[in-house]
Motif scaffolding. Structure first.
Motif, PDB file in Angstrom:
ATOM      1  N   UNK A  34       0.762  -1.232   0.258  1.00  0.00           N
ATOM      2  CA  UNK A  34      -0.146  -0.018  -0.072  1.00  0.00           C
ATOM      3  C   UNK A  34       0.804   1.095  -0.047  1.00  0.00           C
ATOM      4  N   UNK A  35       2.085   1.193  -0.010  1.00  0.00           N
ATOM      5  CA  UNK A  35       3.135   2.322   0.207  1.00  0.00           C
ATOM      6  C   UNK A  35       2.664   3.311  -1.171  1.00  0.00           C
ATOM      7  N   UNK A  36       2.367   2.792  -1.978  1.00  0.00           N
ATOM      8  CA  UNK A  36       2.039   3.576  -3.364  1.00  0.00           C
ATOM      9  C   UNK A  36       0.836   3.512  -3.872  1.00  0.00           C
ATOM     10  N   UNK A  37      -0.052   2.994  -3.040  1.00  0.00           N
ATOM     11  CA  UNK A  37      -1.337   2.777  -3.522  1.00  0.00           C
ATOM     12  C   UNK A  37      -2.528   3.848  -3.361  1.00  0.00           C
ATOM     13  N   UNK A  38      -2.095   4.716  -2.493  1.00  0.00           N
ATOM     14  CA  UNK A  38      -3.185   5.901  -2.216  1.00  0.00           C
ATOM     15  C   UNK A  38      -4.203   5.455  -1.081  1.00  0.00           C
ATOM     16  N   UNK A  39      -3.741   4.418  -0.279  1.00  0.00           N
ATOM     17  CA  UNK A  39      -4.627   4.174   0.928  1.00  0.00           C
ATOM     18  C   UNK A  39      -3.942   3.753   1.875  1.00  0.00           C
ATOM     19  N   UNK A  40      -4.251   3.774   3.206  1.00  0.00           N
ATOM     20  CA  UNK A  40      -3.605   3.119   4.379  1.00  0.00           C
ATOM     21  C   UNK A  40      -3.836   1.870   4.459  1.00  0.00           C
ATOM     22  N   UNK A 131      -3.239   6.311 -16.250  1.00  0.00           N
ATOM     23  CA  UNK A 131      -2.473   5.675 -14.966  1.00  0.00           C
ATOM     24  C   UNK A 131      -2.150   6.931 -14.288  1.00  0.00           C
ATOM     25  N   UNK A 132      -2.297   6.577 -12.920  1.00  0.00           N
ATOM     26  CA  UNK A 132      -1.658   7.558 -11.887  1.00  0.00           C
ATOM     27  C   UNK A 132      -1.023   6.913 -10.968  1.00  0.00           C
ATOM     28  N   UNK A 133       0.454   7.508 -10.746  1.00  0.00           N
ATOM     29  CA  UNK A 133       1.271   6.905  -9.724  1.00  0.00           C
ATOM     30  C   UNK A 133       1.979   8.113  -8.716  1.00  0.00           C
ATOM     31  N   UNK A 134       2.464   7.431  -7.624  1.00  0.00           N
ATOM     32  CA  UNK A 134       3.038   8.490  -6.537  1.00  0.00           C
ATOM     33  C   UNK A 134       4.453   8.715  -7.604  1.00  0.00           C
ATOM     34  N   UNK A 135       4.931   9.926  -7.151  1.00  0.00           N
ATOM     35  CA  UNK A 135       6.295  10.371  -7.877  1.00  0.00           C
ATOM     36  C   UNK A 135       7.456   9.502  -7.867  1.00  0.00           C
ATOM     37  N   UNK A 136       7.681   8.639  -6.797  1.00  0.00           N
ATOM     38  CA  UNK A 136       8.727   7.727  -6.680  1.00  0.00           C
ATOM     39  C   UNK A 136       8.492   6.403  -6.759  1.00  0.00           C
ATOM     40  N   UNK A 137       7.369   5.912  -7.349  1.00  0.00           N
ATOM     41  CA  UNK A 137       6.853   4.506  -7.614  1.00  0.00           C
ATOM     42  C   UNK A 137       7.540   4.200  -8.797  1.00  0.00           C
ATOM     43  N   UNK A 153       2.170  14.544 -16.916  1.00  0.00           N
ATOM     44  CA  UNK A 153       2.173  15.656 -16.192  1.00  0.00           C
ATOM     45  C   UNK A 153       2.212  15.200 -14.741  1.00  0.00           C
ATOM     46  N   UNK A 154       2.312  16.162 -13.732  1.00  0.00           N
ATOM     47  CA  UNK A 154       2.280  16.119 -12.287  1.00  0.00           C
ATOM     48  C   UNK A 154       0.925  16.829 -11.706  1.00  0.00           C
ATOM     49  N   UNK A 155       0.067  15.941 -10.875  1.00  0.00           N
ATOM     50  CA  UNK A 155      -1.026  16.402 -10.340  1.00  0.00           C
ATOM     51  C   UNK A 155      -0.578  16.883  -9.106  1.00  0.00           C
ATOM     52  N   UNK A 156      -0.665  17.909  -8.529  1.00  0.00           N
ATOM     53  CA  UNK A 156      -0.303  18.453  -7.361  1.00  0.00           C
ATOM     54  C   UNK A 156      -1.349  18.061  -6.065  1.00  0.00           C
ATOM     55  N   UNK A 157      -0.868  17.498  -5.124  1.00  0.00           N
ATOM     56  CA  UNK A 157      -1.663  17.002  -3.949  1.00  0.00           C
ATOM     57  C   UNK A 157      -2.985  16.132  -4.489  1.00  0.00           C
ATOM     58  N   UNK A 163      -2.141  10.574   6.113  1.00  0.00           N
ATOM     59  CA  UNK A 163      -2.552  11.880   6.864  1.00  0.00           C
ATOM     60  C   UNK A 163      -1.839  13.065   6.138  1.00  0.00           C
ATOM     61  N   UNK A 164      -1.473  12.774   4.824  1.00  0.00           N
ATOM     62  CA  UNK A 164      -0.851  13.933   4.131  1.00  0.00           C
ATOM     63  C   UNK A 164      -1.052  13.605   2.493  1.00  0.00           C
ATOM     64  N   UNK A 165      -1.158  14.924   1.951  1.00  0.00           N
ATOM     65  CA  UNK A 165      -1.283  14.887   0.472  1.00  0.00           C
ATOM     66  C   UNK A 165       0.183  14.659  -0.146  1.00  0.00           C
ATOM     67  N   UNK A 166       0.057  13.963  -1.731  1.00  0.00           N
ATOM     68  CA  UNK A 166       1.212  13.362  -2.288  1.00  0.00           C
ATOM     69  C   UNK A 166       0.971  14.014  -3.672  1.00  0.00           C
ATOM     70  N   UNK A 167       1.848  14.518  -4.226  1.00  0.00           N
ATOM     71  CA  UNK A 167       1.767  14.811  -5.910  1.00  0.00           C
ATOM     72  C   UNK A 167       1.814  13.334  -6.582  1.00  0.00           C
ATOM     73  N   UNK A 168       1.357  13.409  -7.766  1.00  0.00           N
ATOM     74  CA  UNK A 168       1.282  12.076  -8.608  1.00  0.00           C
ATOM     75  C   UNK A 168       1.586  12.624 -10.078  1.00  0.00           C
ATOM     76  N   UNK A 169       1.995  11.464 -10.643  1.00  0.00           N
ATOM     77  CA  UNK A 169       2.459  11.383 -12.031  1.00  0.00           C
ATOM     78  C   UNK A 169       1.056  11.025 -12.754  1.00  0.00           C
ATOM     79  N   UNK A 170       0.830  11.622 -13.970  1.00  0.00           N
ATOM     80  CA  UNK A 170      -0.345  10.784 -14.743  1.00  0.00           C
ATOM     81  C   UNK A 170       0.263  10.583 -16.035  1.00  0.00           C
TER      82      UNK A 170
END
Length: 177
Positions: A34-40, A131-137, A153-157, A163-170
């Motif tokens: 789940x580290x890069x899944x967007x859920x706890x 597809x959407x990924x965390x920046x460092x996945x 591009x990059x999707x901000x937050x 507990x925090x927002x993360x940018x993502x690559x699309x």
């Protein structure tokens, strides 16, 4: 509505159902998955059972398709792969996947992705797969690029996890056949 089962050399791609709930929980309770899944990470089996039910309901309403990746050689649940934000009218969807660490770097996610892309473009008539990924996945980014996805591009937050927002690559790939 009949669920579209797919097959690859090593996998059967079938509808995620109640019998897969323990495998879903095993994956989604693992912080490495789940580290890069967007859920706890999940903490109880009931959460996985609810997710399986959501997969089913989303398929029935035409919003998504989620396959269980079942390894042919031992019938083992490896993970899931599927189409999210499916819009048949707009001929687009987003691909998402997760796989248990036991199967990382074995090529089966690539195999499943190839089959799902083929089905999506040829059978469903989709034109765009996002597809959407965390920046460092790095693993997912490499897999997407291997299958022709290009970063747009990059999707901000865009993602919220732990507990925090993360940018993502699309990313996207188009059906240019």
């Amino acid at each position: 509505m009949t669920f579209p089962e797919l097959e690859t050399e090593r996998l059967r791609l079938v509808e995620v159902n109640k019998e897969h709930a323990e495998g879903v929980f095993d994956n989604f309770s693992n912080p490495a998955v789940t580290k890069y899944y967007g859920m706890d990470p999940m903490t109880e089996l009931a959460q996985a059972e609810k997710l399986v039910e959501r997969f089913k309901n989303s398929f029935l309403t035409g919003h998504s398709v989620r396959w269980a990746m079942i390894r042919k050689e031992d019938n083992r649940f490896a993970g899931t792969i599927g189409l999210n934000n499916l819009s048949k009218g707009m001929k687009r969807a987003e691909i998402g996947f997760e796989i248990h660490p036991d199967f990382w770097r074995t090529g089966i996610t690539s195999e499943a992705l190839k089959a799902v892309l083929h089905y999506s473009f040829t059978e469903m008539g989709l034109h765009r797969m996002g597809a959407v990924t965390f920046l460092d996945n790095v693993a997912s980014i490499g897999l997407l690029e291997k299958h022709g996805f290009e970063q747009e591009g990059i999707l901000r937050s865009y993602l919220f996890q732990n507990g925090q927002s993360h940018d993502a690559r699309v990313f996207s790939v188009l059906n240019n056949q």
